[in-house]
Design a protein around this motif. Structure first.
Motif, PDB file in Angstrom:
ATOM      1  N   TRP A   1       0.838  -1.282  -0.141  1.00  0.00           N
ATOM      2  CA  TRP A   1      -0.028  -0.150  -0.160  1.00  0.00           C
ATOM      3  C   TRP A   1       0.875   1.279  -0.027  1.00  0.00           C
ATOM      4  O   TRP A   1       1.973   1.156   0.430  1.00  0.00           O
ATOM      5  N   SER A   2       0.459   2.297  -0.455  1.00  0.00           N
ATOM      6  CA  SER A   2       0.958   3.613  -0.519  1.00  0.00           C
ATOM      7  C   SER A   2       1.425   3.981   1.016  1.00  0.00           C
ATOM      8  O   SER A   2       0.814   3.747   1.842  1.00  0.00           O
ATOM      9  N   PRO A   3       2.702   4.925   1.146  1.00  0.00           N
ATOM     10  CA  PRO A   3       2.824   5.511   2.427  1.00  0.00           C
ATOM     11  C   PRO A   3       1.873   6.157   3.192  1.00  0.00           C
ATOM     12  O   PRO A   3       1.700   5.912   4.275  1.00  0.00           O
TER      13      PRO A   3
ATOM     14  N   LYS B   1      -1.379   5.614   2.824  1.00  0.00           N
ATOM     15  CA  LYS B   1      -2.401   4.604   3.218  1.00  0.00           C
ATOM     16  C   LYS B   1      -1.955   3.825   4.431  1.00  0.00           C
ATOM     17  O   LYS B   1      -2.616   3.453   5.359  1.00  0.00           O
ATOM     18  N   THR B   2      -0.592   3.338   4.394  1.00  0.00           N
ATOM     19  CA  THR B   2      -0.080   2.752   5.319  1.00  0.00           C
ATOM     20  C   THR B   2      -0.107   3.538   6.700  1.00  0.00           C
ATOM     21  O   THR B   2      -0.553   2.967   7.929  1.00  0.00           O
TER      22      THR B   2
ATOM     23  N   LYS C   1      11.403   1.316   7.670  1.00  0.00           N
ATOM     24  CA  LYS C   1      11.596   1.350   6.187  1.00  0.00           C
ATOM     25  C   LYS C   1      13.272   1.695   6.066  1.00  0.00           C
ATOM     26  O   LYS C   1      13.908   0.592   4.964  1.00  0.00           O
TER      27      LYS C   1
ATOM     28  N   GLN D   1      11.046   0.724   0.007  1.00  0.00           N
ATOM     29  CA  GLN D   1      10.146   1.105   0.117  1.00  0.00           C
ATOM     30  C   GLN D   1       9.828   2.494  -0.542  1.00  0.00           C
ATOM     31  O   GLN D   1      10.540   3.326  -0.627  1.00  0.00           O
ATOM     32  N   PRO D   2       8.566   2.618  -1.085  1.00  0.00           N
ATOM     33  CA  PRO D   2       8.190   4.050  -1.759  1.00  0.00           C
ATOM     34  C   PRO D   2       8.316   5.136  -0.752  1.00  0.00           C
ATOM     35  O   PRO D   2       8.172   4.917   0.318  1.00  0.00           O
ATOM     36  N   GLU D   3       8.911   6.279  -1.260  1.00  0.00           N
ATOM     37  CA  GLU D   3       9.181   7.331  -0.459  1.00  0.00           C
ATOM     38  C   GLU D   3       7.777   8.163  -0.427  1.00  0.00           C
ATOM     39  O   GLU D   3       7.016   8.285  -1.378  1.00  0.00           O
ATOM     40  N   PHE D   4       7.693   8.860   0.544  1.00  0.00           N
ATOM     41  CA  PHE D   4       6.634   9.894   0.826  1.00  0.00           C
ATOM     42  C   PHE D   4       6.663  11.030  -0.410  1.00  0.00           C
ATOM     43  O   PHE D   4       7.867  11.330  -0.732  1.00  0.00           O
ATOM     44  N   THR D   5       5.737  11.769  -0.600  1.00  0.00           N
ATOM     45  CA  THR D   5       5.711  12.786  -1.617  1.00  0.00           C
ATOM     46  C   THR D   5       6.587  13.979  -0.764  1.00  0.00           C
ATOM     47  O   THR D   5       6.603  13.985   0.197  1.00  0.00           O
TER      48      THR D   5
END
Length: 320
Positions: A100-102, A104-105, A199, A209-213
């Motif tokens: 899931w996106s940061p 939403k997580t 992370k 893991q994907p980064e936050f905006t």
């Protein structure tokens, strides 16, 4: 054969991470000065196992850790740890495992953290007959008396002492009403800390893991401003009756949305520092000033509110 190897690896890793969680619990009991920090990151081992081996593995790890903590320390401590911190690890581990996106997580983790705090409060009242909120307020009152004694020994006049007492008693009185908002904001903070630590560890384990905006591009939904406005109306209309449920809802929602708008305003400041290519130390300077200047806090909150309406950074235009 491969399934057997994977299952063995999962069990070994689960045993190691459960042991770490148990050691964290022991440290929090026998080294109280480290307890706050250790408790804050207690969910991390459970979280990591959930990411790497799934929900079932993390639940089993939590159960094993809880049972051993009950044996080594006491059942109450085990229940407090499992309910107070374990579910945050379960929720974050599941969310990251599901990719899931940061954002939403974070929402899932914050919800789990808030529920955990409510569960611990309920357990304390039901099983131990102790209300932690009442205990905390009583301790704050004692700290006030001690502080006044110190001020008196330093030569403060009776008028000055009375002024300090009035201010502090007002603050303590307000704390009773804004504790739900405090719980909500604390849930965001401890979820974010656990997410960041996990992370970094996962990146080292080859699972980035994907980064936050980027913070300077953060943007809150427009409805937050409507919620903020309604909370202001509730606080204004019911200000003379602080025990009214609508006042309590208003003051707590106002506190949370105030912080959200403050973050939005800070994001705008970071954006313009980047856009103007000004020195990065200005970002740290602004944060320091926010902790020392209440007027600046209100200015930044207003910046955040106006940006929701006028979109200074033209982020909505770019996203279309």
């Amino acid at each position: 054969m491969q399934n057997s190897t994977t299952k063995t690896a999962s069990m070994v890793e689960g045993g190691i991470l459960a042991s770490i969680a148990i050691v964290f619990a022991l440290i929090s009991v026998y080294l109280p000065f480290l307890g706050v920090i250790v408790n804050l990151i207690w969910p991390v081992p459970i979280l990591l196992l959930g990411v790497r081996h799934g929900l079932k593995a993390s639940l089993m790890c939590l159960a094993v850790a809880g049972i051993i903590i009950a044996i080594l320390i006491n059942p109450i401590q085990a229940i407090s740890v499992v309910f107070g911190f374990g579910f945050i690890g379960i929720a974050l581990g599941y969310a990251i495992n599901q990719a899931w996106s940061p954002l939403k997580t974070m929402i899932i983790g914050t919800g789990a953290s808030l529920l955990s705090k409510g569960a611990v409060l309920l357990i304390s009242i039901v099983l131990m007959g102790i209300n932690p909120l009442t205990v905390q307020l009583a301790a704050t009152g004692q700290a006030l008396e001690q502080a006044l004694s110190i001020y008196q020994s330093l030569g403060f006049t009776a008028e000055q002492l009375q002024e300090i007492r009035t201010t502090m008693e007002t603050t303590i009185g307000l704390l009773k009403y804004i504790m739900p908002a405090g719980f909500a904001l604390a849930s965001v903070v401890d979820t974010y800390i656990n997410y960041l630590i996990a992370k970094k560890i996962l990146a080292r384990l080859g699972n980035p893991q994907p980064e936050f905006t980027e913070f300077r591009l953060w943007q809150i939904p427009g409805y937050v401003l409507w919620i903020y406005g309604v909370s202001l109306l509730l606080v204004t209309f019911y200000n003379q009756d602080p025990t009214n449920i609508l006042y309590l809802i208003g003051v707590n929602v106002q506190m949370v949305t105030n912080v959200i708008l403050l973050i939005q305003g800070l994001s705008i400041a970071y954006y313009y520092i980047h856009y103007k290519n000004w020195p990065n130390f200005l970002k740290s300077l602004i944060v320091i000033l926010l902790f020392s200047n209440q007027f600046l806090v209100q200015v930044v909150v207003l910046m955040g509110a106006f940006d929701v309406v006028f979109d200074y950074r033209r982020l909505n235009t770019r996203n279309k």
